[in-house]
Scaffold this motif. Structure first.
Motif, PDB file in Angstrom:
ATOM      1  N   LYS A  13      38.378  17.364  46.839  1.00 36.85           N
ATOM      2  CA  LYS A  13      38.842  18.677  47.274  1.00 36.85           C
ATOM      3  C   LYS A  13      38.913  18.702  48.795  1.00 36.85           C
ATOM      4  N   GLN A  26      34.447  37.208  44.698  1.00 24.63           N
ATOM      5  CA  GLN A  26      33.566  36.457  43.831  1.00 24.63           C
ATOM      6  C   GLN A  26      33.845  36.918  42.428  1.00 24.63           C
ATOM      7  N   ASP A  48      43.095  19.810  45.111  1.00 29.65           N
ATOM      8  CA  ASP A  48      41.955  19.816  44.210  1.00 29.65           C
ATOM      9  C   ASP A  48      41.776  18.473  43.510  1.00 29.65           C
ATOM     10  N   SER A 142      26.383  23.326  38.245  1.00 31.69           N
ATOM     11  CA  SER A 142      27.676  22.728  38.581  1.00 31.69           C
ATOM     12  C   SER A 142      28.020  21.677  37.538  1.00 31.69           C
ATOM     13  N   ALA A 231      29.809  26.547  38.575  1.00 35.51           N
ATOM     14  CA  ALA A 231      30.934  25.925  39.266  1.00 35.51           C
ATOM     15  C   ALA A 231      31.284  24.632  38.548  1.00 35.51           C
ATOM     16  N   GLY A 233      34.597  21.595  37.388  1.00 36.72           N
ATOM     17  CA  GLY A 233      35.793  21.487  36.555  1.00 36.72           C
ATOM     18  C   GLY A 233      35.534  21.512  35.062  1.00 36.72           C
ATOM     19  N   TRP A 235      33.321  23.494  33.589  1.00 38.54           N
ATOM     20  CA  TRP A 235      32.787  24.786  33.176  1.00 38.54           C
ATOM     21  C   TRP A 235      33.504  25.359  31.955  1.00 38.54           C
ATOM     22  N   TYR A 261      31.183  32.881  38.619  1.00 42.75           N
ATOM     23  CA  TYR A 261      31.903  31.620  38.842  1.00 42.75           C
ATOM     24  C   TYR A 261      32.333  31.470  40.296  1.00 42.75           C
ATOM     25  N   ASP A 263      34.540  28.724  42.742  1.00 41.90           N
ATOM     26  CA  ASP A 263      35.443  27.594  42.569  1.00 41.90           C
ATOM     27  C   ASP A 263      35.276  26.509  43.626  1.00 41.90           C
ATOM     28  N   ARG A 264      34.512  26.752  44.703  1.00 44.23           N
ATOM     29  CA  ARG A 264      34.395  25.724  45.744  1.00 44.23           C
ATOM     30  C   ARG A 264      33.122  25.891  46.577  1.00 44.23           C
TER      31      ARG A 264
END
Length: 282
Positions: A13, A26, A48, A142, A231, A233, A235, A261, A263-264
């Motif tokens: 990323k 958020q 990504d 994560s 967090a 991918g 999830w 959640y 995302d980064r």
């Protein structure tokens, strides 16, 4: 511009510290805005799932070359060298953030602080940057190649966490290590009635159960409800089971915990470091 790089085992990323900061949102796992959020968002995702060669090509299209790159790399020295070479073509040095006993206001209580994955520590810093100075304990789960579930207290001390295989690794290990089990892609259900369902449900149950274990442990340890962030991918593979377990937790249907959640979180943490007066000191 300061480039931000999250070089993970599965994905690369890239983001940046922008001059104009837009209000962040958020979200809960179902996409609804919710939960504690105190700061404005400086990191924006450019890619990504990038490779170092594409990174160099992309840098060549920018009207302004980044003066510095800050990153974390857990994908090994070959990946780090590829990123270094791609940036060097454009005169952009890279500084890799490593784990230490304290990173800004976040204290690392690992027995050997340098053994903690830098991505975990920086991600926890990214979560912390979203909270007010007085905050409850929080747990960050994560879901990547590996699943990590880490806890930080109200005193900004990271007190420990779990590492377990991520959903993809769990699935592939069953397919590789057994003679008859498939690489499954089934529906998650409480009482599976075929092998694909059984594997998918078992993986989701293991992942969600580990998260719930740590969340309950944090609540007991600190004597108050911990905030849960998620967090990664993988999830979506865990979300249904996690939400089901969370709804069964709490005093009433309206008081069960929520999974927020992000995302980064790693890029958020890097952005906070990049915004310091001397980011090269880290």
């Amino acid at each position: 511009m300061i480039l931000l790089i999250d070089s993970g085992n599965s994905r690369l990323k890239v983001g940046w510290l922008t001059a104009t900061e837009d209000a962040a949102t958020q979200t809960t796992a179902n996409g609804q805005t919710a939960g504690p959020l105190m700061r404005r968002e400086p990191a924006a995702v450019a890619f990504d799932n990038l490779n170092p060669h594409a990174l160099g090509d992309w840098l060549g299209t920018l009207p302004q070359t980044p003066r510095l790159a800050l990153g974390v790399n857990v994908a090994g020295p070959e990946r780090a060298q590829g990123i270094h070479d791609a940036l060097a073509r454009h005169g952009c040095p890279v500084r890799w953030i490593t784990s230490r006993e304290q990173l800004l206001y976040l204290k690392n209580r690992y027995t050997e602080p340098t053994q903690l994955g830098a991505d975990r520590l920086v991600a926890l810093l990214g979560v912390r940057s979203r909270l007010p100075s007085a905050h409850p304990p929080y747990v960050l789960a994560s879901f990547g190649t590996a699943t990590t579930i880490d806890t930080v207290g109200p005193d900004d001390s990271f007190i420990g966490g779990l590492i377990l295989p991520g959903p993809v690794l769990m699935r592939s290990s069953l397919a590789r290590g057994t003679a008859h089990l498939p690489l499954a892609n089934g529906q998650v259900t409480e009482f599976p009635t075929d092998t694909h369902q059984a594997i998918a449900s078992g993986i989701a149950a293991a992942q969600a159960g580990a998260v719930l274990r740590q969340w309950l442990a944090a609540c007991r340890y600190y004597g108050q409800a911990a905030t849960l962030f998620v967090a990664g991918g993988s999830w979506p593979e865990v979300e249904q089971e996690m939400q089901r377990l969370l709804k069964q937790t709490g005093g009433s249907p309206n008081t069960h915990p929520t999974a927020y959640y992000l995302d980064r979180p790693v890029l958020d943490g890097l952005a906070l470091i990049a915004a310091q007066p001397d980011p090269l000191s880290f």
